[in-house]
Design an enzyme around this catalytic site. Structure first.
Site, PDB file in Angstrom:
ATOM      1  N   LYS A  13       0.799  -1.213   0.000  1.00 31.51           N
ATOM      2  CA  LYS A  13       0.000   0.000   0.000  1.00 31.51           C
ATOM      3  C   LYS A  13       0.839   1.276   0.000  1.00 31.51           C
ATOM      4  O   LYS A  13       0.612   2.158  -0.809  1.00 31.51           O
ATOM      5  CB  LYS A  13      -0.812  -0.032   1.300  1.00 31.51           C
ATOM      6  CG  LYS A  13      -2.177   0.461   1.261  1.00 31.51           C
ATOM      7  CD  LYS A  13      -2.963   0.098   2.544  1.00 31.51           C
ATOM      8  CE  LYS A  13      -2.222  -0.397   3.744  1.00 31.51           C
ATOM      9  NZ  LYS A  13      -1.732   0.616   4.672  1.00 31.51           N
ATOM     10  N   ARG A  88      -9.555   2.882   9.062  1.00 32.61           N
ATOM     11  CA  ARG A  88      -9.370   1.447   9.284  1.00 32.61           C
ATOM     12  C   ARG A  88     -10.438   0.846  10.174  1.00 32.61           C
ATOM     13  O   ARG A  88     -10.401  -0.348  10.449  1.00 32.61           O
ATOM     14  CB  ARG A  88      -8.046   1.184   9.996  1.00 32.61           C
ATOM     15  CG  ARG A  88      -6.870   1.311   9.100  1.00 32.61           C
ATOM     16  CD  ARG A  88      -5.669   0.699   9.781  1.00 32.61           C
ATOM     17  NE  ARG A  88      -4.514   1.387   9.288  1.00 32.61           N
ATOM     18  CZ  ARG A  88      -3.354   0.822   9.023  1.00 32.61           C
ATOM     19  NH1 ARG A  88      -3.159  -0.438   9.281  1.00 32.61           N
ATOM     20  NH2 ARG A  88      -2.372   1.517   8.551  1.00 32.61           N
ATOM     21  N   ARG A 127      10.631  -7.850   4.645  1.00 27.66           N
ATOM     22  CA  ARG A 127      10.765  -6.432   4.952  1.00 27.66           C
ATOM     23  C   ARG A 127      11.383  -6.259   6.343  1.00 27.66           C
ATOM     24  O   ARG A 127      12.181  -5.352   6.571  1.00 27.66           O
ATOM     25  CB  ARG A 127       9.386  -5.766   4.901  1.00 27.66           C
ATOM     26  CG  ARG A 127       9.416  -4.278   5.207  1.00 27.66           C
ATOM     27  CD  ARG A 127       8.082  -3.617   4.970  1.00 27.66           C
ATOM     28  NE  ARG A 127       7.248  -3.643   6.147  1.00 27.66           N
ATOM     29  CZ  ARG A 127       5.977  -3.214   6.189  1.00 27.66           C
ATOM     30  NH1 ARG A 127       5.408  -2.766   5.092  1.00 27.66           N
ATOM     31  NH2 ARG A 127       5.286  -3.262   7.294  1.00 27.66           N
ATOM     32  N   ARG A 133      11.563  -1.875  11.700  1.00 22.93           N
ATOM     33  CA  ARG A 133      10.300  -1.548  12.363  1.00 22.93           C
ATOM     34  C   ARG A 133      10.056  -2.530  13.492  1.00 22.93           C
ATOM     35  O   ARG A 133      10.106  -3.731  13.302  1.00 22.93           O
ATOM     36  CB  ARG A 133       9.138  -1.617  11.359  1.00 22.93           C
ATOM     37  CG  ARG A 133       8.920  -0.305  10.644  1.00 22.93           C
ATOM     38  CD  ARG A 133       7.839  -0.402   9.609  1.00 22.93           C
ATOM     39  NE  ARG A 133       6.563  -0.855  10.145  1.00 22.93           N
ATOM     40  CZ  ARG A 133       5.420  -0.754   9.481  1.00 22.93           C
ATOM     41  NH1 ARG A 133       5.405  -0.205   8.288  1.00 22.93           N
ATOM     42  NH2 ARG A 133       4.307  -1.196  10.009  1.00 22.93           N
ATOM     43  N   ARG A 144      -1.381  -8.311  13.411  1.00 20.67           N
ATOM     44  CA  ARG A 144      -1.847  -7.179  12.605  1.00 20.67           C
ATOM     45  C   ARG A 144      -2.790  -7.642  11.508  1.00 20.67           C
ATOM     46  O   ARG A 144      -3.749  -6.967  11.162  1.00 20.67           O
ATOM     47  CB  ARG A 144      -0.660  -6.426  12.005  1.00 20.67           C
ATOM     48  CG  ARG A 144      -0.149  -5.354  12.952  1.00 20.67           C
ATOM     49  CD  ARG A 144       1.247  -4.867  12.657  1.00 20.67           C
ATOM     50  NE  ARG A 144       1.534  -4.540  11.289  1.00 20.67           N
ATOM     51  CZ  ARG A 144       2.726  -4.754  10.722  1.00 20.67           C
ATOM     52  NH1 ARG A 144       3.702  -5.302  11.419  1.00 20.67           N
ATOM     53  NH2 ARG A 144       2.934  -4.424   9.483  1.00 20.67           N
TER      54      ARG A 144
END
Ligand code: ADP
Length: 193
Positions: A13, A88, A127, A133, A144
Site C-alpha cells: 500500500k 481502518r 521487509r 520496524r 496485525r
C-alpha cells in the site's frame, strides 16, 4: 481527487500510494508514517501511539481521527489527497464522512489492493530484515493481519455499497502493480465521464 488506499499489512500500500499520489499531484497521507515520525521525535502523540503499534493494535480512534482532521486541513490537501491507512475502523469511516461533509467535499474512489495471505507474511518477514520496524516480527505481523480482518476488511463492503470500490490485484513487481492501479483508475475515470 480524494482517494483512499486500503489493503492488508504487506500489500504494498505505502509504496503504491506514493506513486499514485505523485501521478495525481496530491499528497499521500500515511497515518502509519505520521505515527512513526512522532515516535522518532518522541512527541506525546508518538509516545501514546507506540504502545499500540508495537503490539500490532490500532491506535485509538480519538487519537487517529484528530491527527487526520488536522492533516487534511493543511493547504496542500486542498486540491485533494490520498489517504493511506485511514480509515481502518467503521468509526473512522463515519468520522471521515463528517470531516468531508463539513468541508462540502466527497470521496472519489477507494482502491483496495488484494494479496494472498501467505504471500503477505513472506513479504513482511522479508521487509522485517531491513525495515528496523519494531512491529515487523512474525507474531506481531500475524496479529496485525487478524486485526485487519476483523476491523478493517468490513469497510470494503461499506465502500462497495457506495459504488466507490476499485479492487486491484497487488501481486507482482512494484511497477506492474502501479501500472495496473493507474489503468484501473483511468478506466474508471473515463467510464464516469
Ligand atoms: P501496515 O499497513 O503494515 O499495518 P502502517 O504503517 O499503515 O502499516 O501502520 C502501522 C501501525 O500504525 C498500525 O499497526 C497501527 O498501530 C497504526 N495505525 C496506522 N493507521 C491507523 C489507523 N487508521 N487507525 C489506528 N491505528 C493506525
Amino acid at each position: 481527487m480524494r482517494m483512499i488506499f486500503m489493503g492488508p499489512p504487506g500489500a504494498g500500500k505505502g509504496t503504491q500510494a506514493t506513486v499514485v499520489a505523485g501521478r495525481f499531484g496530491i499528497p499521500a497521507i500515511s497515518t502509519g508514517d505520521i505515527f512513526r515520525a512522532n515516535v522518532s521525535e518522541g512527541t506525546p502523540l508518538g509516545l501514546e501511539a507506540k504502545r499500540y503499534m508495537d503490539a500490532g493494535e490500532y491506535v485509538p480512534d480519538s487519537v487517529t481521527n484528530e491527527m487526520v482532521r488536522n492533516r487534511i486541513a493543511e493547504p496542500d490537501a486542498e486540491p485533494g489527497f490520498l489517504l493511506d491507512g485511514y480509515p481502518r475502523t467503521l468509526a473512522q469511516v463515519e468520522e471521515l464522512d463528517g470531516m468531508l461533509a463539513a468541508a462540502d467535499r466527497s470521496l472519489d474512489v477507494v482502491v483496495v489492493l488484494t494479496v494472498d495471505a501467505d504471500e503477505l507474511v513472506q513479504r513482511l518477514l522479508k521487509r522485517a530484515e531491513t525495515s528496523g520496524r519494531s512491529d515487523d516480527t512474525e507474531d506481531v505481523i500475524r496479529h496485525r493481519q487478524d486485526v485487519y480482518t476483523e476491523q478493517t476488511a468490513p469497510l470494503i463492503d461499506v465502500y462497495r455499497d457506495r459504488g466507490l470500490l476499485l479492487e486491484v490485484d497487488g501481486l507482482g513487481e512494484v511497477d506492474e502493480v502501479s501500472a495496473r492501479i493507474l489503468s484501473a483508475l483511468d478506466d474508471r475515470g473515463s467510464a464516469a465521464s
